[in-house]
Design an enzyme around this catalytic site. Structure first.
Site, PDB file in Angstrom:
ATOM      1  N   GLU A  57       0.843  -1.259  -0.010  1.00 49.41           N
ATOM      2  CA  GLU A  57       0.232  -0.179   0.151  1.00 49.41           C
ATOM      3  C   GLU A  57       1.028   1.148   0.073  1.00 49.41           C
ATOM      4  OE1 GLU A  57      -0.776  -2.715   1.880  1.00 49.41           O
ATOM      5  OE2 GLU A  57      -2.634  -3.415   1.047  1.00 49.41           O
ATOM      6  N   HIS A  97     -11.689  -3.936   9.775  1.00 50.86           N
ATOM      7  CA  HIS A  97     -12.248  -3.706   8.329  1.00 50.86           C
ATOM      8  C   HIS A  97     -13.489  -3.139   8.357  1.00 50.86           C
ATOM      9  CE1 HIS A  97      -9.069  -6.769   7.356  1.00 50.86           C
ATOM     10  NE2 HIS A  97      -9.598  -6.838   6.310  1.00 50.86           N
TER      11      HIS A  97
END
Ligand SMILES: Cc1ncc(C[n+]2csc(CCOP(=O)(O)OP(=O)(O)O)c2C)c(N)n1
Ligand SMILES: [Mg+2]
Lengths: 322, 326
Positions: B62, B131
């Site tokens: 990322e 999440h």
């Protein structure tokens, strides 16, 4: 590889001498509080690495580095005046006085800047290299990396990305022995940093004597050729910082070590080389030195005479506005 | 051309595809965008249509995805980088905040960073604490970055195209819950909505509901219910958290003199906080009641369905908030 001739060597001498003068002057100006702020990291001692590496590039190639960026900017051809004006936070500076010591850049020289987040510029180097591949060009990116920066995640992710995407990047580690106060051996499980190349399946170009501009030029030239045709390479240049980490340093007590390194000072090493190979070169070197001292003097004058940025500058370039 | 009914994921796909056809410099990169066809199927069929050069699968990196997009954008390409879900963009935060958002300014305009980071956002599917983030306000904190959060398929298309064509970096979030929701979308490939312009999704004169993304649906449902009791809500969909269209909010507030902010994100340092502050600062003379806020509860999100739903905002919570100030 271009034959190394006398004009090239003298140009390298000029650049290295300019950088040393510039940095010495910055040191003085900081003590006089004409350069202010809390960050300034000098390139003194590392000149051969920057100058030798940049000499291996063409103008259309790209350069990016961290915050120890003055030497890279000057070797890439930035006018010392705009570099010094940036140091003093003037609107005539290369970044309009908004970047400071750690954020010199020059779009016209394909010098993509100095970056102050350790490792942060490494994926940028990959992205710039992607543009070259994407548009079918053969320009390469030379990305300097501190030894300390090899331990942050950016290094891993960016070098690996350059490998899987086959990007034309020359990753050049400036191993100056320390990241701030931490020695390489303390920070890195594998202190021979070039060996990291193996982990990513990229070309390992080994270690080079970073005090010797000719050696650096030779190995980076090979690396650039490789990157242009094939893909990423990693080189480790062994060098030393004369002025410690930066102005934030507390006592700098490694005098014995410093003296050892100064025995192989990059400027002296090149002087010896020149004197050995060319007769009566001393006068020519003196002329170069005088000219560069004058250039730094003029840069300081220019910066001192320049205006500070204004409110308009404060609020401009936050967004691109057409 | 008539508008076509399609789910939001298809509207996004249409926008992205049209922009790739229109401009060779536009390319997508990210985890599973190619061979896998996109985690959320927004890039379905792209690898086949555009090839590996322009549909670039990345490692799970990322920091490098965002950082390489910055470099590519500086060098003249127009990357659309996908971060699989916004939860993983915390690893990209440095590249987004310190580089994408700062480079134009820090080097005094020498470089531009025309990039888009797309990320799926939201919660409510028992995805659990790590999440289930909706951290759009965190990104909207930083000058130099635009933040877009569409609520309908139509807006999704027009806003994503605007983001790709703009020369500034844009963080673009797509609510996971909205991907399958259908709506009518203009088929014209020049349908581009202006950046930073809010949209009145329903007119009303008693209360202004300021919201965005998934909050628009809850707000419209609440407005429907309240209308039966004679309370007319005006639903202002911000669409962009940056630039923030305070003008549209103020205009509505001058009419209604009451406001509830509805968002999926957490309550502290939120869009609700910002709108409330803006209203008290600039609209004090028009205020008939305190600004109310409906948001997620101030807890990490749990797994068990019963308690997860307790923490989520919904239309009923909006109705209750409106009743408190009417
Ligand atoms: C992400 C991040 N962590 C920590 C710092 C603080 N810091 C600035 S320079 C530095 C040392 C880096 O050393 P190295 O990469 O070897 O570069 P050198 O200073 O030797 O040129 C540290 C820890 C930072 N700027 N960014
Ligand atoms: Mg170091």
């Amino acid at each position: 590889m271009a034959e190394i001739d006398k004009p090239m060597l003298l140009e390298w001498y000029r650049q290295m001498f300019l950088i040393r003068q510039f940095e010495n002057q910055c040191d003085v100006l900081y003590k006089e509080k004409k350069i202010t702020g809390v960050y300034m990291h000098l390139y003194s001692g590392l000149e051969a690495t920057g100058v030798g590496a940049l000499a291996a590039l063409r103008p259309s190639d790209h350069v990016i580095t961290a915050y120890r960026d003055h030497g890279i900017a000057l070797a890439r051809g930035m006018d010392p005046k705009v570099a010094m004006a940036e140091m003093m936070g003037k609107r005539t500076g290369c970044s309009g006085g908004k970047g400071g010591s750690m954020h010199l850049a020059s779009r016209e020289h394909n010098f993509w800047g100095g970056y102050a987040i350790v490792g942060g510029h490494l994926p940028l180097a990959a992205g710039i290299a992607l543009e070259s591949r994407y548009n079918g060009k053969d320009d390469v990116v030379l990305s300097f990396i501190g030894d300390g920066a090899t331990n942050n995640g950016y290094f891993h992710e960016a070098v690996n990305l350059s490998a899987v995407w086959d990007l034309p990047v020359v990753w050049l580690i400036e191993n100056n022995g320390y990241g701030m106060g931490t020695p390489v051996e303390v920070a890195s499980g594998q202190p021979e940093l070039h060996k990291r190349a193996v982990a990513y399946g990229i070309k390992d170009m080994g270690r080079v004597d970073g005090q010797n501009v000719v050696d650096v030029y030779n190995v980076v030239t090979k690396a650039v050729e490789y990157a242009r045709k094939k893909g990423p390479v990693l080189i480790e240049s062994l060098t030393y910082r004369y002025k410690g980490h930066g102005v934030s340093d507390r006592s700098y007590d490694k005098l014995a070590e410093l003296r050892d390194w100064q025995q192989k000072d990059p400027i002296l090493v090149l002087q010896d080389y020149l004197c050995k190979h060319f007769e009566c070169i001393e006068e020519e070197l003196k002329d170069i030195e005088r000219a560069e001292m004058a250039a730094v003097h003029a840069a300081v004058e220019f910066a001192e005479d320049s205006e500070a940025p204004t409110y308009e500058d404060l609020i401009s370039h936050i967004y691109v506005e057409e | 051309m008539a508008d076509k009914n399609m789910p939001m994921r298809e509207a996004l796909r249409m926008a992205l595809r049209e922009e790739m056809i229109r401009d060779e410099r536009v390319f997508v990169m990210g985890e599973e965008v190619g061979a896998w066809q996109g985690t959320h199927r927004v890039t379905r069929g792209f690898l086949e249509e555009f090839g590996e050069k322009r549909v670039r699968d990345t490692p799970i990196s990322e920091m490098a995805i965002a950082g390489a997009a910055v470099g590519a954008a500086m060098a003249g390409l127009r990357p659309v980088a996908e971060i699989m879900t916004i939860n993983f963009a915390f690893l990209s935060l440095d590249a987004i905040v310190n580089h994408a958002a700062k480079i134009h300014y820090m080097f005094n305009g020498q470089f531009r960073v025309p990039m888009v980071i797309r990320a799926a956002s939201g919660w409510g599917d028992q995805a659990t604490a790590t999440h289930s983030h909706t951290p759009e306000p965190i990104f909207a904190h930083f000058p130099g970055l635009y933040v877009g959060c569409p609520a309908t398929p139509r807006d999704a298309k027009g806003m994503l195209k605007a983001a790709i064509r703009d020369d500034n970096p844009v963080l673009f979030t797509e609510s996971i819950a909205l991907y399958p929701k259908p709506g009518f979308v203009p088929e014209e490939d020049d349908f581009v909505l202006p950046i930073g312009k809010a949209d009145i999704k329903r007119e009303g004169r008693h209360v202004t509901l300021v919201t965005y993304a998934r909050g628009v649906e809850w707000s419209l449902q609440a407005a429907e219910q309240l209308a039966k009791e004679g309370v007319e809500c005006e639903v202002v969909d911000l669409r962009w958290l940056r630039p923030l269209d305070t003008a549209t909010v103020f205009e509505s507030f001058q009419k209604t003199n009451r406001c509830v902010v509805v968002e999926e994100s957490l309550p502290y340092y939120s869009v609700g906080s910002e709108i409330a502050a803006q209203i008290q600062e600039h609209m004090f003379d028009y205020m008939d009641a305190p600004v109310k806020r409906v948001s997620a509860m101030d807890v990490p999100l749990p797994y068990a369905r019963e308690i997860e739903l307790m923490a989520l905002p919904n239309a009923q919570k909006v109705v209750d908030a409106v009743r408190e100030i009417i």
